[in-house]
Design an enzyme around this catalytic site. Structure first.
Site, short mmCIF file in Angstrom:
data_model
loop_
_atom_site.label_atom_id
_atom_site.label_comp_id
_atom_site.label_asym_id
_atom_site.label_seq_id
_atom_site.Cartn_x
_atom_site.Cartn_y
_atom_site.Cartn_z
N PRO A 33 45.82 -27.82 42.95
CG PRO A 33 47.38 -26.24 42.91
CD PRO A 33 46.27 -26.75 41.51
N GLY A 34 44.06 -26.93 44.34
CA GLY A 34 43.35 -26.49 45.27
C GLY A 34 42.90 -25.19 46.20
CB ALA A 35 43.62 -22.00 44.36
CD1 TRP A 36 40.00 -21.92 40.75
CD2 TRP A 36 37.80 -23.27 40.07
NE1 TRP A 36 39.64 -21.45 39.61
CE2 TRP A 36 38.65 -21.90 39.88
CE3 TRP A 36 36.99 -23.45 40.04
CZ2 TRP A 36 37.83 -21.80 37.78
CZ3 TRP A 36 36.29 -23.14 38.57
CH2 TRP A 36 36.75 -22.50 37.88
CG ASP A 62 43.19 -32.94 40.25
OD1 ASP A 62 42.39 -32.29 40.41
OD2 ASP A 62 43.44 -34.06 40.08
CG ASP A 79 38.03 -39.56 34.97
OD1 ASP A 79 37.44 -38.72 34.50
OD2 ASP A 79 38.40 -40.73 34.19
CB VAL A 80 34.82 -35.65 37.37
CG1 VAL A 80 33.88 -35.12 37.43
CG2 VAL A 80 35.66 -34.92 38.41
CG ASP A 104 40.12 -24.47 36.93
OD1 ASP A 104 39.63 -23.93 36.10
OD2 ASP A 104 41.20 -24.13 37.41
CE LYS A 144 40.24 -24.97 32.90
NZ LYS A 144 41.87 -24.48 33.43
N1 SAM Z 1 41.00 -25.18 40.16
C1 SAM Z 1 42.16 -26.09 40.74
C2 SAM Z 1 42.98 -24.89 41.12
O1 SAM Z 1 42.69 -23.86 41.37
O2 SAM Z 1 43.92 -24.82 42.34
C3 SAM Z 1 43.32 -26.24 39.17
C4 SAM Z 1 42.99 -27.67 38.37
S1 SAM Z 1 43.71 -27.44 37.29
C5 SAM Z 1 43.68 -25.78 35.97
C6 SAM Z 1 43.06 -28.88 36.55
C7 SAM Z 1 42.68 -29.86 37.28
O3 SAM Z 1 41.98 -30.85 36.60
C8 SAM Z 1 44.29 -30.94 37.35
O4 SAM Z 1 44.94 -31.61 38.40
C9 SAM Z 1 43.53 -32.68 36.83
O5 SAM Z 1 43.89 -33.72 37.15
C10 SAM Z 1 42.14 -31.97 36.63
N2 SAM Z 1 41.95 -33.20 36.60
C11 SAM Z 1 41.54 -33.40 35.05
N3 SAM Z 1 40.74 -34.70 34.36
C12 SAM Z 1 39.97 -34.79 35.24
C13 SAM Z 1 39.46 -36.02 35.96
N4 SAM Z 1 38.45 -36.28 34.76
N5 SAM Z 1 38.19 -35.85 36.93
C14 SAM Z 1 38.87 -35.53 38.02
N6 SAM Z 1 39.78 -34.31 38.10
C15 SAM Z 1 40.78 -34.10 36.74
#
Ligand code: SAM
Length: 196
Positions: A33-36, A62, A79-80, A104, A144
């Site tokens: 959601p955007g904390a980092w 994301d 998708d990254v 993350d 991570k």
């Molecule tokens: N760092 C975020 C924060 O502090 O709010 C929390 C991140 S959460 C643990 C993991 C996120 O990675 C999810 O929102 C997921 O949609 C995203 N994600 C997973 N695979 C991805 C990809 N291939 N491309 C972009 N985002 C991805």
């Protein structure tokens, strides 16, 4: 207030390892959601809150929706690991370059540990493709991953491209979780890698 408790993980890591500085350009992979991203905006001064420090830049990406965040450029529903997204990231960065890549990202868990671990390592490996396009020499990746058999492959690949690679283990209290971070510092230039 932070959007998620994960903010404190990044604050703790950054206090100890000094990754983020005012003026830097940061890519935050897996932002929602955007904390980092909130932490990154503060630490690189991306919203210009400190007029006496250089202003940085934060780009959050994301797969899902990301709520607007002051000081951050956002690339939701992307998708990254997709080369098209990586090209878009480059276009959105000032001068097409970044100093730090944070990730993350976590895969959708299947419940089968080996598969989830492998997917998490693959997400991290895709960051090396992104780095090749946008990361400044001397740059940093913090990513991570879920520890498992293939962790050594990730470490090996990071060591080929960075001068310093550290495994950041969670504190003892959280050791039951396999969630771990690699901190890779001092990105080598493209030519140094190609000459191998
Ligand atoms: N760092 C975020 C924060 O502090 O709010 C929390 C991140 S959460 C643990 C993991 C996120 O990675 C999810 O929102 C997921 O949609 C995203 N994600 C997973 N695979 C991805 C990809 N291939 N491309 C972009 N985002 C991805």
């Amino acid at each position: 207030a932070y959007r998620c408790r994960s903010a404190f993980k990044l604050l703790e890591i950054d206090d100890k390892h000094r990754i983020l500085r005012p003026g830097q350009h940061v890519i935050d992979c897996g932002t929602a959601p955007g904390a980092w991203a909130q932490v990154a905006v503060q630490r690189v001064n991306a919203a210009g809150s400190d007029p006496n420090a250089p202003t940085g830049f934060v780009l959050g990406i994301d797969l899902h929706h990301i709520s607007p965040l002051e000081g951050a450029a956002l690339l939701p529903f992307s998708d990254v690991t997709d080369p098209k997204t990586q090209k878009k990231i480059q276009e959105m960065l000032p001068e097409g370059k970044s100093d730090v890549i944070l990730s993350d990202m976590a895969p959708n868990a299947t419940g089968v540990r080996e598969i989830d671990q492998l997917k998490s390592i693959q997400l991290c490996l895709s960051l090396l493709d992104l780095a090749q396009q946008v990361l400044e020499p001397g740059g940093t990746i913090l990513c991570k991953f879920w520890q498992g058999r293939d962790g050594s492959l990730l470490q090996k690949r990071l060591m080929e491209h960075f001068k310093e690679v550290k495994l950041l283990k969670p504190p003892a209290s959280r050791q039951e979780s396999a969630e771990t971070y690699y901190l890779a510092k001092s990105y080598k230039t493209g030519s140094a890698v190609q000459s191998r």
